[in-house]
Write a protein that holds these residues in place. Sequence first.
Motif, PDB file in Angstrom:
ATOM      1  N   GLN A  55       0.841  -1.195   0.023  1.00 43.93           N
ATOM      2  CA  GLN A  55      -0.079  -0.074   0.067  1.00 43.93           C
ATOM      3  C   GLN A  55       0.857   1.075  -0.080  1.00 43.93           C
ATOM      4  O   GLN A  55       0.455   2.241  -0.702  1.00 43.93           O
ATOM      5  CB  GLN A  55      -0.839  -0.027   1.131  1.00 43.93           C
ATOM      6  N   ILE A  83       1.934   1.858  -3.502  1.00 48.89           N
ATOM      7  CA  ILE A  83       0.984   2.472  -4.490  1.00 48.89           C
ATOM      8  C   ILE A  83       1.024   3.869  -4.000  1.00 48.89           C
ATOM      9  O   ILE A  83       0.728   4.678  -5.092  1.00 48.89           O
ATOM     10  CB  ILE A  83      -0.359   1.652  -4.199  1.00 48.89           C
ATOM     11  N   GLU A  84       1.244   4.243  -2.678  1.00 49.41           N
ATOM     12  CA  GLU A  84       1.175   5.677  -2.568  1.00 49.41           C
ATOM     13  C   GLU A  84       2.094   6.618  -3.038  1.00 49.41           C
ATOM     14  O   GLU A  84       2.209   7.701  -3.005  1.00 49.41           O
ATOM     15  CB  GLU A  84       0.776   5.773  -1.086  1.00 49.41           C
ATOM     16  N   GLY A  85       3.211   5.791  -3.661  1.00 51.60           N
ATOM     17  CA  GLY A  85       4.239   6.562  -4.226  1.00 51.60           C
ATOM     18  C   GLY A  85       5.658   6.503  -3.532  1.00 51.60           C
ATOM     19  O   GLY A  85       6.804   7.230  -3.829  1.00 51.60           O
ATOM     20  N   ASN A  91      -1.061  -0.704 -12.447  1.00 54.07           N
ATOM     21  CA  ASN A  91      -1.440  -0.136 -11.328  1.00 54.07           C
ATOM     22  C   ASN A  91      -1.698   1.360 -11.865  1.00 54.07           C
ATOM     23  O   ASN A  91      -0.372   1.997 -12.238  1.00 54.07           O
ATOM     24  CB  ASN A  91      -0.627  -0.126 -10.060  1.00 54.07           C
ATOM     25  N   HIS A  92      -2.800   2.087 -11.834  1.00 52.10           N
ATOM     26  CA  HIS A  92      -2.971   3.205 -12.670  1.00 52.10           C
ATOM     27  C   HIS A  92      -2.256   4.473 -11.654  1.00 52.10           C
ATOM     28  O   HIS A  92      -2.026   5.639 -12.293  1.00 52.10           O
ATOM     29  CB  HIS A  92      -4.573   3.741 -13.033  1.00 52.10           C
ATOM     30  N   LYS A  93      -2.386   4.208 -10.320  1.00 54.10           N
ATOM     31  CA  LYS A  93      -1.720   5.422  -9.776  1.00 54.10           C
ATOM     32  C   LYS A  93      -0.437   5.491  -9.750  1.00 54.10           C
ATOM     33  O   LYS A  93       0.104   6.678  -9.923  1.00 54.10           O
ATOM     34  CB  LYS A  93      -1.951   5.083  -8.101  1.00 54.10           C
ATOM     35  N   ARG A  94       0.242   4.401  -9.846  1.00 53.03           N
ATOM     36  CA  ARG A  94       1.769   4.492  -9.997  1.00 53.03           C
ATOM     37  C   ARG A  94       2.093   4.438 -11.706  1.00 53.03           C
ATOM     38  O   ARG A  94       3.382   4.894 -12.078  1.00 53.03           O
ATOM     39  CB  ARG A  94       2.673   3.332  -9.702  1.00 53.03           C
ATOM     40  N   ARG A  95       1.216   4.247 -12.615  1.00 49.12           N
ATOM     41  CA  ARG A  95       1.283   4.117 -13.939  1.00 49.12           C
ATOM     42  C   ARG A  95       2.512   3.180 -14.229  1.00 49.12           C
ATOM     43  O   ARG A  95       3.477   3.355 -15.075  1.00 49.12           O
ATOM     44  CB  ARG A  95       1.474   5.568 -14.406  1.00 49.12           C
TER      45      ARG A  95
END
Length: 525
Positions: free
Chosen positions: A121, A124-126, A161-165
């Motif tokens: 998680q 995913i948040e970067g 994962n679209h958040k991290r692309r």
Amino acid sequence: MIDDTGPTPRRGGWPIAPVIYEIYPRSFRDTTGSGEGDLRGVMEGLDHVASLGVDAIWITPFFVSPHVDGGYDVADHRQVDPRYGTMADFDRLVSRAHDLDLKVMIDQVLNHTSDQHPWFQRAIEGDAEFADRYLWVDPKRDGTAPNNWLSQFGPPAWTWNHKRRQYYFHQFLACQPSLNLRNEAVQEKHRAEIQCWRDRGVDGFRFDATTSYLYDTSLKDNPPASAEVQDKVSGENFVPYTYQDHVYDMLPGDGVAYTKKLRDWAGDDAFLLGEITSGNQSVELASQMVATDQLDACYTTDMPEGKGTPKVVADILSRQDKTASAWWMSSHDQPRHVTAAGDGSDRDARLFAMQCAVLPGPWMIYQGEELALPQPDLTKEETTDPLDLLYWPDGPGREGPRVPLPWHEGADHYGFTSGTPWLPMRWPHGKAVMRQSEEDGVAAFYTELLKIRKKYRLGEGSWTVEEATDHLLVLSRETPEGHFRAIFNHGQEPRDRADQEGDLVFSSEADDGLSARVGILLTRP
């Protein structure tokens, strides 16, 4: 012939070739009425396990998990999932097992985590630090995945994962992102987890998917599998995973040497068992992983996938250069072998048990096989396993062996639970624990067989394959306790054993001849 009295010295009171009883706790025994087994249920059922004469229990994951993949999608490797109880329950279980002279082995799932794990998680948040603990890769310019790697279940091993692309890598389900085991923080996490469980009295570990730990950092495409390789890759040949030769996504270079870290983390006195899921070169990999400073044994899928035939047994023995292989036929991941490899009869249950018992190396017994439990039939609506559902109705049948254990004949839900079992229980008459433990039951046969195995130290020593045909297996065994010949007739017709000299030691059937589907053990003159 190979002369080897065991791959390693005795460790921590472990036998050289232990008999290990696998417990899938969700289906073993329920003490709360939830319909799912728990750790207290495992503890209460240990008297039955100990009465068989096994040396150890292996408990599959009971850690915090969303349970998408039977508990192997772990969200916290150091905590008991509340559905199974508490850490105090686990401590009492270990204490009770030790009182019964049973060693305790638990799973360690080092290859991956659940996608609900805090680390994933954070990634995913970067958070770059946590992202490096997995494998995140940019897409190709056209947006497609970085290479052609496939998960062992068949679909692509990359999920977007679209958040991290970015894509992340997973050897199994998309909810099981693979860890970067070269990362120092990951290694320290695993070392601390192993130490945590050792401090709680655990005597050994079964390492899940050891052949999946490391990938080639070049991320090259896997080449197509030759016909010979495809036939050996683990899994049904309609699964696209078998179409590749997995030379870049599994065990490149330093992969085998990684087992030395496992030994260092676990300690010299722990018994370590590795799971080989590669299929191709499986026995050879097992031999490379077994050494005094590595693992004690590995098990491959060759036996259950090959139905335990004489030629399969002979092939495994010919490919290993020490007693590296643990023998087994059923597990929480494989259909119950009395149906999958036999005709479902008690006779076939005894035949396969005796064959495993006289082979050199550890023997793994899956809960309920000592009852000759057949593979249950489940409808699609009753099935929850993602791999079974992916190829329904032609999946591997992983859910069947997870149907809860019958304890009492005639009791509601066979005495497994006072609630509604998480999978339907439709067992044949006469298969409950308290019935099979009677003098003429298959469980009683297992008990006598284990006595013979221990008395003559059949898990140790050297071997020669005298004959291996479609229906006949003849082994010459030399152990510290004597010279023996084991003969197994897998055919449906009796065979003459007039030319087989020696006194009968034990038979899987009442007579001492080579009747259909029978195994016998003789002393060698």
